[in-house]
Design a protein around this motif. Structure first.
Motif, PDB file in Angstrom:
ATOM      1  N   GLY A  44       6.314   2.521   6.754  1.00 64.98           N
ATOM      2  CA  GLY A  44       6.577   3.909   7.139  1.00 64.98           C
ATOM      3  C   GLY A  44       8.041   4.302   7.188  1.00 64.98           C
ATOM      4  O   GLY A  44       8.466   4.995   8.100  1.00 64.98           O
ATOM      5  N   LEU A  45       8.809   3.916   6.198  1.00 65.26           N
ATOM      6  CA  LEU A  45      10.222   4.323   6.181  1.00 65.26           C
ATOM      7  C   LEU A  45      10.363   5.649   5.441  1.00 65.26           C
ATOM      8  O   LEU A  45       9.748   5.844   4.402  1.00 65.26           O
ATOM      9  CB  LEU A  45      11.082   3.277   5.470  1.00 65.26           C
ATOM     10  CG  LEU A  45      11.161   1.881   6.081  1.00 65.26           C
ATOM     11  CD1 LEU A  45      12.311   1.117   5.444  1.00 65.26           C
ATOM     12  CD2 LEU A  45      11.346   1.955   7.587  1.00 65.26           C
ATOM     13  N   GLU A  46      11.196   6.530   5.969  1.00 63.06           N
ATOM     14  CA  GLU A  46      11.427   7.800   5.280  1.00 63.06           C
ATOM     15  C   GLU A  46      12.412   7.645   4.144  1.00 63.06           C
ATOM     16  O   GLU A  46      12.286   8.255   3.108  1.00 63.06           O
ATOM     17  CB  GLU A  46      11.914   8.845   6.272  1.00 63.06           C
ATOM     18  CG  GLU A  46      10.785   9.751   6.704  1.00 63.06           C
ATOM     19  CD  GLU A  46      11.116  10.507   7.965  1.00 63.06           C
ATOM     20  OE1 GLU A  46      12.299  10.872   8.144  1.00 63.06           O
ATOM     21  OE2 GLU A  46      10.186  10.727   8.760  1.00 63.06           O
ATOM     22  N   ARG A  53       3.737   2.559   2.821  1.00 63.05           N
ATOM     23  CA  ARG A  53       4.429   3.855   2.921  1.00 63.05           C
ATOM     24  C   ARG A  53       5.949   3.660   2.996  1.00 63.05           C
ATOM     25  O   ARG A  53       6.621   4.130   3.914  1.00 63.05           O
ATOM     26  CB  ARG A  53       3.937   4.631   4.160  1.00 63.05           C
ATOM     27  CG  ARG A  53       2.507   5.170   3.992  1.00 63.05           C
ATOM     28  CD  ARG A  53       1.964   5.743   5.262  1.00 63.05           C
ATOM     29  NE  ARG A  53       1.569   4.694   6.199  1.00 63.05           N
ATOM     30  CZ  ARG A  53       2.112   4.483   7.383  1.00 63.05           C
ATOM     31  NH1 ARG A  53       3.089   5.250   7.824  1.00 63.05           N
ATOM     32  NH2 ARG A  53       1.684   3.501   8.148  1.00 63.05           N
ATOM     33  N   ALA A  54       6.468   2.958   2.015  1.00 61.03           N
ATOM     34  CA  ALA A  54       7.905   2.693   2.023  1.00 61.03           C
ATOM     35  C   ALA A  54       8.387   2.452   0.596  1.00 61.03           C
ATOM     36  O   ALA A  54       7.583   2.180  -0.300  1.00 61.03           O
ATOM     37  CB  ALA A  54       8.206   1.482   2.888  1.00 61.03           C
ATOM     38  N   ILE A  77       9.950  -4.212  10.212  1.00 57.81           N
ATOM     39  CA  ILE A  77      10.707  -2.975  10.207  1.00 57.81           C
ATOM     40  C   ILE A  77       9.691  -1.860  10.071  1.00 57.81           C
ATOM     41  O   ILE A  77       8.874  -1.879   9.148  1.00 57.81           O
ATOM     42  CB  ILE A  77      11.698  -2.936   9.034  1.00 57.81           C
ATOM     43  CG1 ILE A  77      12.752  -4.018   9.242  1.00 57.81           C
ATOM     44  CG2 ILE A  77      12.332  -1.553   8.901  1.00 57.81           C
ATOM     45  CD1 ILE A  77      13.850  -4.026   8.231  1.00 57.81           C
ATOM     46  N   GLY A  78       9.695  -0.902  11.014  1.00 53.52           N
ATOM     47  CA  GLY A  78       8.663   0.107  10.882  1.00 53.52           C
ATOM     48  C   GLY A  78       8.800   1.244  11.847  1.00 53.52           C
ATOM     49  O   GLY A  78       9.551   1.182  12.822  1.00 53.52           O
ATOM     50  N   THR A 131       0.844  -1.197   0.000  1.00 47.72           N
ATOM     51  CA  THR A 131       0.000   0.000   0.000  1.00 47.72           C
ATOM     52  C   THR A 131       0.881   1.249   0.000  1.00 47.72           C
ATOM     53  O   THR A 131       1.815   1.335   0.808  1.00 47.72           O
ATOM     54  CB  THR A 131      -0.872   0.026   1.286  1.00 47.72           C
ATOM     55  OG1 THR A 131      -1.420  -1.278   1.499  1.00 47.72           O
ATOM     56  CG2 THR A 131      -2.010   1.016   1.155  1.00 47.72           C
ATOM     57  N   ASP A 132       0.581   2.175  -0.887  1.00 42.92           N
ATOM     58  CA  ASP A 132       1.309   3.448  -0.953  1.00 42.92           C
ATOM     59  C   ASP A 132       2.822   3.225  -0.929  1.00 42.92           C
ATOM     60  O   ASP A 132       3.535   3.785  -0.085  1.00 42.92           O
ATOM     61  CB  ASP A 132       0.912   4.369   0.230  1.00 42.92           C
ATOM     62  CG  ASP A 132      -0.564   4.727   0.180  1.00 42.92           C
ATOM     63  OD1 ASP A 132      -1.020   5.175  -0.894  1.00 42.92           O
ATOM     64  OD2 ASP A 132      -1.268   4.517   1.192  1.00 42.92           O
TER      65      ASP A 132
END
Ligand code: G1P
Length: 357
Positions: free
Chosen positions: A318-320, A302-303, A334-335, A284-285
């Motif tokens: 959610g990794l930047e 989100r990664a 990993i998050g 997702t995303d």
């Protein structure tokens, strides 16, 4: 020639792939979502070898057996033989002697990948009838392999992991033998690392004036014992896949050669192949870049992930920064978390490696 049997070595401790191999056999680490071991079984099946023994270690044998089964799915018959200790490749041959009997055989190291299979080599072995046939390929780090010295196209000397290699010709982990190898394996003494080396047994054949035929490998070859080799093997195999989109794509873009297995669902994602997304994965995303193999039931949210291998049931959320050149074991998380204080929180097994931005 008598019918060839197959011997696949799938024991060993896999120390160079820890921590993955703390809990799982190195031969089951997937390349393009398929255990390395399966490529060897398939190569034998394609060469018409249908009676194959797999040497297993007590620790990981059950897992290998569960994965490969009776061999029917490959069209072969698989027998399992336990080698009590990792006492070397020549020791493994002796352990398999009751199965091999007086038949010639192909020995294949279960963590090796050979482009183009072994069909041509089996044909050469049958036509030329040497006492043994070995495969060689030039490498940049021969000190990590068995090394061969040739003169006028014949093998004159072999050495196992010599500190000062005489040539750059490494022994590939695929060998063809007639039963003379059993006496050779019995005649040699353990090496400095305490193992009966197949390299020394082959040298013994040379010393006795028997004919060891060398073949230089034409395509690529990979011993997947280390992380970089694993990632390279993954690249090489992903380069050969054909697009097949069985999963569900919702507002997602797929470019290049991509396999999306059944039951995978991608929402607002971009996938740039070559890449494979395993069955039941939830993405997702996110962005999945070239040379990535995402295992079954993984979650990525989100990664951005590129040039990586994720084993089954892992998640990256959610990794930047982009994650790349990584190998995640099974069920790894990993998050990003919202806990205070803001900090890195790790629960990491022995011999792990983490690189942070
Ligand atoms: C083994 C052999 C070595 C060969 C290599 C190929 O090494 O001993 O001669 O070159 O496989 O993969 P090992 O992987 O046991 O260190």
């Amino acid at each position: 020639m008598d019918r060839l049997k197959g011997l696949i070595l799938s024991g060993g401790r896999g120390t160079r792939l820890r921590p993955i191999t703390h809990t799982s056999a190195k031969q089951l680490v997937p390349v393009a979502n398929r255990p390395v071991l399966f490529y060897g079984i398939q190569a034998m099946a394609e060469a018409g070898i249908d009676e194959i023994a797999i040497i297993i270690a007590p620790e990981t044998g059950a897992e290998i057996r569960a994965a490969a089964g009776d061999g029917s799915r490959f069209g072969v018959r698989l027998t399992y033989i336990t080698q009590d200790q990792p006492a070397g490749l020549a020791h493994a041959v002796l352990t398999a002697e009751p199965f091999l009997g007086a038949d010639p055989f192909v020995m294949y190291l279960g963590d090796n990948l050979l482009q183009g299979g072994i069909t041509d080599l089996v044909a050469a072995f049958a036509a030329n009838r040497p006492d043994a046939l070995i495969l060689l390929t030039p490498v940049s780090d021969p000190q990590h392999y068995g090394v061969a010295e040739l003169r006028d196209g014949s093998v004159v000397a072999l050495a196992e992991k010599p500190p000062q290699p005489a040539t750059d010709l490494a022994l590939v982990g695929v060998y063809m033998f007639t039963p003379v190898i059993h006496d050779a394996a019995r005649a040699i003494a353990p090496s400095a690392r305490g193992e009966l080396e197949i390299t020394d047994a082959i040298q013994h054949l040379v010393d006795r004036g028997l004919r060891v035929e060398p073949h230089i490998v034409q395509g690529w070859w990979k011993d997947t014992g280390r992380l970089d080799d694993m990632l390279e093997a993954n690249r090489l195999i992903l380069d050969t896949i054909a697009t097949k989109l069985d999963g569900e794509l919702v507002g997602s873009d797929v470019h290049g050669r991509v396999v999306i297995e059944p039951g995978a669902r991608l929402e607002r994602c971009t996938v740039r192949g070559p890449a494979i997304i395993g069955a039941g994965a939830r993405l997702t995303d996110c962005y999945v870049g070239p040379y990535t193999a995402v295992g079954e039931r993984c979650t990525i949210e989100r990664a951005e992930v590129e040039h990586s291998i994720l084993l089954a049931d892992s998640s990256v959320v959610g990794l930047e920064g982009r994650m790349e050149s990584s190998l995640l074991g099974r069920n790894v998380r990993i998050g990003r978390t919202d806990h205070q204080p803001r900090a890195y929180r790790f629960m990491v097994g022995d011999n792990s490696e983490i690189g942070i931005l």
